[in-house]
Design a protein around this motif. Structure first.
Motif, PDB file in Angstrom:
ATOM      1  N   ILE A   1       0.849  -1.123   0.035  1.00  0.00           N
ATOM      2  CA  ILE A   1       0.030   0.041   0.138  1.00  0.00           C
ATOM      3  C   ILE A   1       0.909   1.267   0.003  1.00  0.00           C
ATOM      4  O   ILE A   1       1.867   1.195   0.756  1.00  0.00           O
ATOM      5  CB  ILE A   1      -0.872   0.038   1.150  1.00  0.00           C
ATOM      6  N   SER A   2       0.412   2.307  -0.832  1.00  0.00           N
ATOM      7  CA  SER A   2       1.285   3.342  -0.840  1.00  0.00           C
ATOM      8  C   SER A   2       1.317   4.249   0.289  1.00  0.00           C
ATOM      9  O   SER A   2       0.464   3.983   1.183  1.00  0.00           O
ATOM     10  CB  SER A   2       1.072   4.327  -2.217  1.00  0.00           C
ATOM     11  N   ARG A   3       2.119   5.232   0.488  1.00  0.00           N
ATOM     12  CA  ARG A   3       2.254   5.990   1.654  1.00  0.00           C
ATOM     13  C   ARG A   3       0.879   6.506   2.223  1.00  0.00           C
ATOM     14  O   ARG A   3       0.520   6.889   3.470  1.00  0.00           O
ATOM     15  CB  ARG A   3       3.188   7.081   1.688  1.00  0.00           C
ATOM     16  N   ASN A   4      -0.019   7.179   1.083  1.00  0.00           N
ATOM     17  CA  ASN A   4      -1.244   7.894   1.387  1.00  0.00           C
ATOM     18  C   ASN A   4      -2.573   6.812   1.259  1.00  0.00           C
ATOM     19  O   ASN A   4      -3.506   7.197   1.335  1.00  0.00           O
ATOM     20  CB  ASN A   4      -1.589   8.884   0.520  1.00  0.00           C
ATOM     21  N   GLY A   5      -2.098   5.492   0.953  1.00  0.00           N
ATOM     22  CA  GLY A   5      -3.248   4.221   0.924  1.00  0.00           C
ATOM     23  C   GLY A   5      -3.985   4.632  -0.236  1.00  0.00           C
ATOM     24  O   GLY A   5      -5.045   3.716  -0.149  1.00  0.00           O
ATOM     25  N   ARG A   6      -3.711   5.306  -1.230  1.00  0.00           N
ATOM     26  CA  ARG A   6      -4.571   5.367  -2.393  1.00  0.00           C
ATOM     27  C   ARG A   6      -4.103   4.416  -3.543  1.00  0.00           C
ATOM     28  O   ARG A   6      -4.966   3.951  -4.195  1.00  0.00           O
ATOM     29  CB  ARG A   6      -4.258   6.853  -2.838  1.00  0.00           C
ATOM     30  N   ILE A   7      -3.118   3.757  -3.234  1.00  0.00           N
ATOM     31  CA  ILE A   7      -2.603   2.828  -4.275  1.00  0.00           C
ATOM     32  C   ILE A   7      -2.245   1.694  -3.508  1.00  0.00           C
ATOM     33  O   ILE A   7      -1.563   1.589  -2.679  1.00  0.00           O
ATOM     34  CB  ILE A   7      -1.286   3.250  -5.073  1.00  0.00           C
ATOM     35  N   THR A   8      -2.865   0.380  -4.086  1.00  0.00           N
ATOM     36  CA  THR A   8      -2.669  -0.858  -3.530  1.00  0.00           C
ATOM     37  C   THR A   8      -2.310  -1.910  -4.581  1.00  0.00           C
ATOM     38  O   THR A   8      -2.438  -1.644  -5.652  1.00  0.00           O
ATOM     39  CB  THR A   8      -3.779  -1.445  -2.722  1.00  0.00           C
ATOM     40  N   ASP A   9      -1.343  -2.910  -4.036  1.00  0.00           N
ATOM     41  CA  ASP A   9      -1.152  -3.961  -5.220  1.00  0.00           C
ATOM     42  C   ASP A   9      -1.231  -5.334  -4.332  1.00  0.00           C
ATOM     43  O   ASP A   9      -1.025  -5.385  -3.150  1.00  0.00           O
ATOM     44  CB  ASP A   9       0.250  -3.717  -5.403  1.00  0.00           C
ATOM     45  N   TYR A  10      -1.884  -6.546  -5.284  1.00  0.00           N
ATOM     46  CA  TYR A  10      -1.849  -7.521  -4.697  1.00  0.00           C
ATOM     47  C   TYR A  10      -1.103  -8.659  -5.472  1.00  0.00           C
ATOM     48  O   TYR A  10      -1.405  -8.608  -6.717  1.00  0.00           O
ATOM     49  CB  TYR A  10      -3.356  -7.946  -4.433  1.00  0.00           C
TER      50      TYR A  10
END
Length: 125
Positions: free
Chosen positions: A51-60
């Motif tokens: 998860i990115s630092r601001n939580g807007r981007i995630t990956d699985y």
């Protein structure tokens, strides 16, 4: 010095759920992207979700898409990994790691700056 502590690992039956926590101390997690990794017996460590630092981007990782959800709670300085529909192949030690990022870019699974000690997840009947 940022310190990370994972918790929430347990023995669970196939199909069950767990929520892993990655609690930070010593510094705020705000400037860090966070990754969850796992290492199964006899296998290399692999990235599971980030998860990115601001939580807007995630990956699985493909094998966990639709079953795992990563999130972060700024007030609690904690990142979570909700794991549903657990399978025996999910058995592993799960680690969280922090990656200092200057901008809210996509998270990644290499070059992590800090690691936790891990928590064991066992999926078995």
């Amino acid at each position: 010095q940022l310190q990370l502590v994972e918790s929430g690992g347990a023995l669970v039956q196939p199909g069950g759920s767990l929520r892993l926590s990655c609690a930070a101390s010593g510094a705020t997690l705000d400037p860090y992207a966070i990754g969850w990794f796992r290492q199964a017996p006899g296998k290399e460590r692999e990235g599971v979700s980030c998860i990115s630092r601001n939580g807007r981007i995630t990956d699985y990782k493909d094998s966990v898409k639709g079953r795992f959800t990563i999130s972060r709670d700024k007030a609690k300085n904690t990142v979570y990994l909700q794991m549903n529909g657990l399978k025996p192949d999910d058995t592993a030690v799960y680690y969280c790691a922090a990656d200092l990022r200057l901008i809210d870019a996509a998270c990644k699974y290499s070059g992590m700056d800090y690691w936790g000690e891990g928590t064991l997840v066992t999926v078995s009947s």
